[in-house]
Write a protein that holds these residues in place. Sequence first.
Motif, PDB file in Angstrom:
ATOM      1  N   PRO A 221      29.202  32.066  70.383  1.00  0.00           N
ATOM      2  CA  PRO A 221      30.582  31.745  69.983  1.00  0.00           C
ATOM      3  C   PRO A 221      31.259  32.935  69.305  1.00  0.00           C
ATOM      4  CG  PRO A 221      29.007  30.712  68.494  1.00  0.00           C
ATOM      5  CD  PRO A 221      28.201  31.290  69.628  1.00  0.00           C
ATOM      6  N   VAL A 222      32.540  33.102  69.559  1.00  0.00           N
ATOM      7  CA  VAL A 222      33.315  34.194  68.977  1.00  0.00           C
ATOM      8  C   VAL A 222      34.054  33.683  67.750  1.00  0.00           C
ATOM      9  CG1 VAL A 222      35.202  35.821  69.351  1.00  0.00           C
ATOM     10  CG2 VAL A 222      33.569  35.358  71.189  1.00  0.00           C
ATOM     11  N   ARG A 223      33.918  34.412  66.653  1.00  0.00           N
ATOM     12  CA  ARG A 223      34.637  34.077  65.429  1.00  0.00           C
ATOM     13  C   ARG A 223      35.857  34.994  65.290  1.00  0.00           C
ATOM     14  NH1 ARG A 223      32.224  35.431  60.932  1.00  0.00           N
ATOM     15  NH2 ARG A 223      30.695  36.848  61.907  1.00  0.00           N
ATOM     16  N   TYR A 224      36.905  34.472  64.656  1.00  0.00           N
ATOM     17  CA  TYR A 224      38.142  35.218  64.474  1.00  0.00           C
ATOM     18  C   TYR A 224      38.482  35.301  62.987  1.00  0.00           C
ATOM     19  CZ  TYR A 224      38.842  34.466  69.480  1.00  0.00           C
ATOM     20  OH  TYR A 224      38.694  34.445  70.844  1.00  0.00           O
ATOM     21  N   THR A 225      39.144  36.381  62.623  1.00  0.00           N
ATOM     22  CA  THR A 225      39.671  36.467  61.268  1.00  0.00           C
ATOM     23  C   THR A 225      40.916  35.586  61.161  1.00  0.00           C
ATOM     24  OG1 THR A 225      41.162  38.330  61.714  1.00  0.00           O
ATOM     25  CG2 THR A 225      38.858  38.855  61.152  1.00  0.00           C
ATOM     26  N   SER A 226      41.408  35.421  59.948  1.00  0.00           N
ATOM     27  CA  SER A 226      42.574  34.552  59.723  1.00  0.00           C
ATOM     28  C   SER A 226      43.896  35.272  59.933  1.00  0.00           C
ATOM     29  CB  SER A 226      42.522  33.990  58.285  1.00  0.00           C
ATOM     30  OG  SER A 226      42.536  35.056  57.341  1.00  0.00           O
ATOM     31  N   HIS A 227      43.843  36.498  60.423  1.00  0.00           N
ATOM     32  CA  HIS A 227      45.078  37.258  60.616  1.00  0.00           C
ATOM     33  C   HIS A 227      45.877  36.714  61.803  1.00  0.00           C
ATOM     34  CE1 HIS A 227      42.191  40.167  58.710  1.00  0.00           C
ATOM     35  NE2 HIS A 227      43.211  40.240  57.876  1.00  0.00           N
ATOM     36  N   HIS A 228      47.154  37.068  61.855  1.00  0.00           N
ATOM     37  CA  HIS A 228      48.033  36.696  62.969  1.00  0.00           C
ATOM     38  C   HIS A 228      48.789  37.958  63.397  1.00  0.00           C
ATOM     39  CE1 HIS A 228      47.347  32.366  62.486  1.00  0.00           C
ATOM     40  NE2 HIS A 228      47.331  32.626  61.190  1.00  0.00           N
ATOM     41  N   VAL A 229      48.060  38.900  63.964  1.00  0.00           N
ATOM     42  CA  VAL A 229      48.580  40.235  64.245  1.00  0.00           C
ATOM     43  C   VAL A 229      49.510  40.208  65.455  1.00  0.00           C
ATOM     44  CG1 VAL A 229      47.931  42.572  64.934  1.00  0.00           C
ATOM     45  CG2 VAL A 229      46.583  41.359  63.212  1.00  0.00           C
ATOM     46  N   THR A 230      50.614  40.946  65.351  1.00  0.00           N
ATOM     47  CA  THR A 230      51.541  41.072  66.479  1.00  0.00           C
ATOM     48  C   THR A 230      51.725  42.526  66.922  1.00  0.00           C
ATOM     49  OG1 THR A 230      53.490  41.254  65.051  1.00  0.00           O
ATOM     50  CG2 THR A 230      52.821  39.031  65.743  1.00  0.00           C
ATOM     51  N   ARG A 231      51.284  43.495  66.097  1.00  0.00           N
ATOM     52  CA  ARG A 231      51.498  44.904  66.409  1.00  0.00           C
ATOM     53  C   ARG A 231      50.171  45.650  66.438  1.00  0.00           C
ATOM     54  NH1 ARG A 231      56.864  45.589  66.393  1.00  0.00           N
ATOM     55  NH2 ARG A 231      56.562  47.798  66.862  1.00  0.00           N
ATOM     56  N   PHE A 232      50.121  46.673  67.292  1.00  0.00           N
ATOM     57  CA  PHE A 232      48.874  47.386  67.513  1.00  0.00           C
ATOM     58  C   PHE A 232      48.419  48.140  66.266  1.00  0.00           C
ATOM     59  CE2 PHE A 232      45.894  50.324  69.479  1.00  0.00           C
ATOM     60  CZ  PHE A 232      45.273  49.502  70.407  1.00  0.00           C
ATOM     61  N   GLU A 233      49.336  48.783  65.566  1.00  0.00           N
ATOM     62  CA  GLU A 233      48.972  49.509  64.355  1.00  0.00           C
ATOM     63  C   GLU A 233      48.369  48.567  63.316  1.00  0.00           C
ATOM     64  OE1 GLU A 233      48.769  52.525  63.473  1.00  0.00           O
ATOM     65  OE2 GLU A 233      50.230  53.809  64.468  1.00  0.00           O
ATOM     66  N   SER A 234      48.913  47.365  63.210  1.00  0.00           N
ATOM     67  CA  SER A 234      48.378  46.376  62.270  1.00  0.00           C
ATOM     68  C   SER A 234      46.966  45.961  62.674  1.00  0.00           C
ATOM     69  CB  SER A 234      49.288  45.148  62.216  1.00  0.00           C
ATOM     70  OG  SER A 234      50.584  45.495  61.799  1.00  0.00           O
ATOM     71  N   LEU A 235      46.739  45.836  63.975  1.00  0.00           N
ATOM     72  CA  LEU A 235      45.412  45.486  64.478  1.00  0.00           C
ATOM     73  C   LEU A 235      44.382  46.520  64.026  1.00  0.00           C
ATOM     74  CD1 LEU A 235      43.802  43.602  66.538  1.00  0.00           C
ATOM     75  CD2 LEU A 235      44.247  45.400  68.203  1.00  0.00           C
ATOM     76  N   LEU A 236      44.719  47.802  64.193  1.00  0.00           N
ATOM     77  CA  LEU A 236      43.796  48.864  63.810  1.00  0.00           C
ATOM     78  C   LEU A 236      43.584  48.900  62.304  1.00  0.00           C
ATOM     79  CD1 LEU A 236      44.933  51.778  66.161  1.00  0.00           C
ATOM     80  CD2 LEU A 236      43.126  50.094  66.526  1.00  0.00           C
ATOM     81  N   SER A 237      44.627  48.655  61.536  1.00  0.00           N
ATOM     82  CA  SER A 237      44.491  48.653  60.082  1.00  0.00           C
ATOM     83  C   SER A 237      43.545  47.551  59.618  1.00  0.00           C
ATOM     84  CB  SER A 237      45.859  48.487  59.419  1.00  0.00           C
ATOM     85  OG  SER A 237      46.674  49.610  59.668  1.00  0.00           O
ATOM     86  N   MET A 238      43.645  46.377  60.226  1.00  0.00           N
ATOM     87  CA  MET A 238      42.736  45.292  59.868  1.00  0.00           C
ATOM     88  C   MET A 238      41.281  45.682  60.149  1.00  0.00           C
ATOM     89  SD  MET A 238      44.592  42.972  58.535  1.00  0.00           S
ATOM     90  CE  MET A 238      45.614  44.318  57.941  1.00  0.00           C
ATOM     91  N   VAL A 239      41.046  46.358  61.264  1.00  0.00           N
ATOM     92  CA  VAL A 239      39.698  46.822  61.597  1.00  0.00           C
ATOM     93  C   VAL A 239      39.225  47.857  60.581  1.00  0.00           C
ATOM     94  CG1 VAL A 239      38.324  48.113  63.285  1.00  0.00           C
ATOM     95  CG2 VAL A 239      39.891  46.333  64.061  1.00  0.00           C
ATOM     96  N   SER A 240      40.104  48.755  60.178  1.00  0.00           N
ATOM     97  CA  SER A 240      39.721  49.868  59.314  1.00  0.00           C
ATOM     98  C   SER A 240      39.207  49.405  57.952  1.00  0.00           C
ATOM     99  CB  SER A 240      40.912  50.815  59.117  1.00  0.00           C
ATOM    100  OG  SER A 240      41.889  50.235  58.269  1.00  0.00           O
ATOM    101  N   PHE A 241      39.585  48.204  57.516  1.00  0.00           N
ATOM    102  CA  PHE A 241      39.132  47.696  56.220  1.00  0.00           C
ATOM    103  C   PHE A 241      37.674  47.245  56.266  1.00  0.00           C
ATOM    104  CE2 PHE A 241      43.809  46.545  55.727  1.00  0.00           C
ATOM    105  CZ  PHE A 241      44.093  47.756  55.105  1.00  0.00           C
TER     106      PHE A 241
END
Length: 321
Positions: A221-241
């Motif tokens: 099963p795949v788990r997801y974070t609680s984020h609701h990302v709409t932009r690519f830069e935001s996606l990368l920032s969430m990963v970087s943490f």
Amino acid sequence: MMVTEDPTVHQLRLLLTLAEELHFKRAATKLYLTQPALSQQIRSLEQRLGVQLFTRTSRRVELTPMGKALLPLVEKVVTATDDLRDAAARSAVGGERLRLGVCESFAALEATRSVLAAISELHPELGPDIEVVDFVEQMTVLDEDKIDAAFVYLPAPEGLHSHPLTTEPRVVCVASSDPLACYSSVTLADLADYPVVGLASQMFKEGRDFWAADPRPDGTPVRYTSHHVTRFESLLSMVSFGGAIAFVPSVAARLYPRPDIRYLPVLDLSDCTFGVVWRAGRDKPQLAVLAEICRRLRGQGLPAGIMQPPTPLPELEPLDV
């Protein structure tokens, strides 16, 4: 052989590609066909023309003397057909411009630039007009008829017609502080315990599933974070943490080089496709022009990557005034 039927323009296009490649596998790949399908079309063309165009052995493919003699005529027929279609499209389009949506830095992709350049050169009356959109907007603006088509990474929602342009691997991005960052490549099993950064709920389910590799091949099963990302830069920032991952097109490594992110090949992850989408059933001459340009460029073999930087201008001596 005797001529029994006129050849189709499609068959003549296949002939030109095979004559250029002189290799059935390479030509079929370039044409997005299987080798048997290409071979069948070439045999049919030879029967219709009543001549043998190619000699085939287990090692090589060559044009026959008759094939070489007919090639300039074939090129003229295909060019004339393209000119006819272009003239008809220009007449039908009138003064309405083509409205295109581009998702963030996809504007830097070679495929995007090639399509835009072809439109500007062949049909300057179409513009086109460009609107920059995010993950969610790229579909909503189509629904609201604010744009005619969009450059996106597939898959696309139901009800959209898609025209693929290029294919490339998907990679996973992890925080540079993560233990996986020292790996040269990973598998999906290596990523099983990592949650995937959550995308906005407005994004269609098939798209969210594809970009999360959900479900995994082994049923994990795949788990997801609680984020609701709409932009690519935001996606990368969430990963970087740290603590979460995201799957992205491999070109992202060149578009978004960041010291806090590491991009890793995933050995058992399928590729992704970049293309243009528009609402199915829209009978607009602008879209017919766009479809034809995409077809031609894909047939020529568009590179999957970003546009090359311009050559620096030479330094000029100051003028005496």
